[in-house]
Design an enzyme around this catalytic site. Structure first.
Site, mmCIF file in Angstrom:
data_model
loop_
_atom_site.group_PDB
_atom_site.id
_atom_site.type_symbol
_atom_site.label_atom_id
_atom_site.label_comp_id
_atom_site.label_asym_id
_atom_site.label_seq_id
_atom_site.Cartn_x
_atom_site.Cartn_y
_atom_site.Cartn_z
ATOM 1 N N LYS A 45 77.865 34.505 29.891
ATOM 2 C CA LYS A 45 76.753 34.852 30.770
ATOM 3 C C LYS A 45 76.250 36.272 30.482
ATOM 4 O O LYS A 45 76.891 37.037 29.778
ATOM 5 C CB LYS A 45 77.189 34.741 32.237
HETATM 6 C C1 LIG Z 1 73.696 26.088 35.449
HETATM 7 C C2 LIG Z 1 75.167 26.318 35.662
HETATM 8 N N1 LIG Z 1 75.732 25.880 36.786
HETATM 9 C C3 LIG Z 1 77.034 26.062 37.031
HETATM 10 C C4 LIG Z 1 77.852 26.710 36.134
HETATM 11 C C5 LIG Z 1 79.307 26.822 36.445
HETATM 12 O O1 LIG Z 1 79.808 28.109 36.418
HETATM 13 P P1 LIG Z 1 81.363 28.363 36.076
HETATM 14 O O2 LIG Z 1 81.543 28.049 34.634
HETATM 15 O O3 LIG Z 1 81.557 29.806 36.397
HETATM 16 O O4 LIG Z 1 82.160 27.486 36.966
HETATM 17 C C6 LIG Z 1 77.291 27.193 34.950
HETATM 18 C C7 LIG Z 1 78.076 27.959 33.966
HETATM 19 O O5 LIG Z 1 78.826 27.581 33.193
HETATM 20 C C8 LIG Z 1 75.926 26.966 34.689
HETATM 21 O O6 LIG Z 1 75.375 27.369 33.537
#
Ligand SMILES: Cc1ncc(COP(=O)(O)O)c(C=O)c1O
Length: 386
Positions: A199
């Site tokens: 990110k």
């Molecule tokens: C659009 C979106 N939603 C949800 C997530 C979930 O985040 P995490 O990987 O921190 O659980 C991500 C990232 O990977 C994402 O890009």
């Protein structure tokens, strides 16, 4: 996958000695080391002051009254389903063109994600398609600001108001984006951010939820801390909760990244602009939509669209042989094996998303990608397309 230097590519004995260029990389600097070390030495590794400081800094950044840090974006999305009251049998209208977590959170609560098609330019939910997907069972709309490009919040708000629906924003890819001159996260809807190392900024693993009221914040804090009661009694659990806490080492890393966030975003914008220039002369590649008055993106990834009918897998393999990582980005959620099997979704249901999924390609992109590497990527892409 990008090749390793000197690795045999398996392509007719061709050896690439090119230094690999990866898809993403975090930008960690001295301030991150300083704050993480300070936390380590403090001995307060969880439920300590760094989490409070991180929440306060993030709340200021996104102009939201309250922010609760959580252990991942997925955890944040799940808790949002709880705070807007999603229950078994409910429907949540969302986008198929996203990372799977944005609809898995609906399934966690026994509800059904109903996918509405996207706009081919923004790749975000098309409000007209959302309207058509609303039924008496719909409880919420879950837009995703995909690749950091803000979703059509004003139009979705009209639909939500007209139908009595909640909105939960998935801004996991959009910290720093602005919609109509205001930061994403400031709308008053529960809005989720994520900090995995690909990110814009990272906490290692981690996430956060911005909310408008103290009640929602307190509920998030309780739910992410095993449902502990507001009385602070350690072994009193007022509700069904989870361990979705962010630890203080992660929060320290996040705080340092936030302090440098303008610098990080500026560097990413520069990398994106340079790709735009370099790719201008390459046929068969459509660059990402430009920002406009209402939509100002925070650059998460650099995703191009290939011409219809392109041999994307072949292009990716040829890029890999040149040491350049690239990925299809993103597959449509409704066509994932679990979703097909569980909900009976199939190809042809969401043609715009499916077309985007078939043609999009993420190129190496991060804050410190230099001009030379970008030139190498674009040269390799030109060769791969030839
Ligand atoms: C659009 C979106 N939603 C949800 C997530 C979930 O985040 P995490 O990987 O921190 O659980 C991500 C990232 O990977 C994402 O890009």
């Amino acid at each position: 996958m990008a090749g390793v230097p000197g690795e045999d590519t398996g392509r007719a004995g061709i050896l690439t000695s090119a230094r690999p260029i990866g898809l993403s990389a975090p930008w960690i600097d001295g301030r991150e080391e300083e704050l993480v070390l300070e936390t380590l030495r403090s001995g307060q590794l969880s439920l300590g002051p760094m989490v409070d400081r991180f929440e306060a800094a993030l709340s200021e950044r996104v102009e939201a009254p309250y922010v609760a840090a959580v252990s991942s974006g997925t955890a944040g999305l799940h808790l949002c389903m709880r705070i807007v009251g999603i229950e078994p049998g409910d429907e949540v209208v969302t986008t198929p063109f996203s990372f799977v977590a944005s609809s898995n959170c609906v399934v966690y609560e026994g509800a059904t994600p109903i996918f509405a098609d996207i706009d081919p330019g923004t790749l975000n939910l098309d409000p007209a398609a959302v309207e058509a997907a609303i039924t008496p069972r719909t409880k919420a709309i879950l837009p995703v600001h995909i690749f950091g490009y803000p979703a059509e919040l004003a139009e979705l708000q009209v639909l939500a108001d007209r139908n009595g629906l909640a909105i939960v924003e998935d801004a996991c890819e959009a910290l720093g984006s602005e919609y109509r001159g205001r930061p994403v996260g400031s709308s008053g809807h529960p809005t989720v951010f994520a900090f995995y190392p690909n990110k814009q900024m990272t906490t290692g693993e981690g996430g956060a939820v911005a909310v408008a009221t103290e009640e929602e914040w307190a509920l998030l804090k309780s739910l992410s801390n095993q449902g502990r009661s507001d009385s602070g009694e350690w072994l009193t659990h007022a509700r069904l909760g989870y361990n979705y806490r962010l630890d203080d080492l992660s929060a320290a890393l996040g705080l340092a990244q936030l302090e440098r966030y303008d610098e990080i975003l500026a560097a990413r914008s520069e990398v994106a602009a340079r790709y735009g220039e370099l790719l201008g002369g390459v046929d068969g590649v459509e660059v990402p939509l430009a920002d406009d008055q209402d939509h100002r993106r925070s650059w998460f990834v650099y995703v191009v669209k290939l011409a219809a009918g392109s041999d994307r897998d072949g292009i990716i393999a040829r890029l890999a042989a040149d040491g350049v990582a690239a990925k299809p980005y993103l597959p449509s959620i409704h066509l994932q094996p679990y979703y097909r099997e569980r909900f009976g979704y199939g190809p042809g249901m969401l043609p715009v998303a499916e077309d985007a999924s078939a043609r999009t390609l993420a190129l190496p992109f991060h804050s410190r990608l230099d001009a030379e590497d970008q030139e190498r990527v674009v040269e390799a892409l030109s060769r791969a397309l030839a």
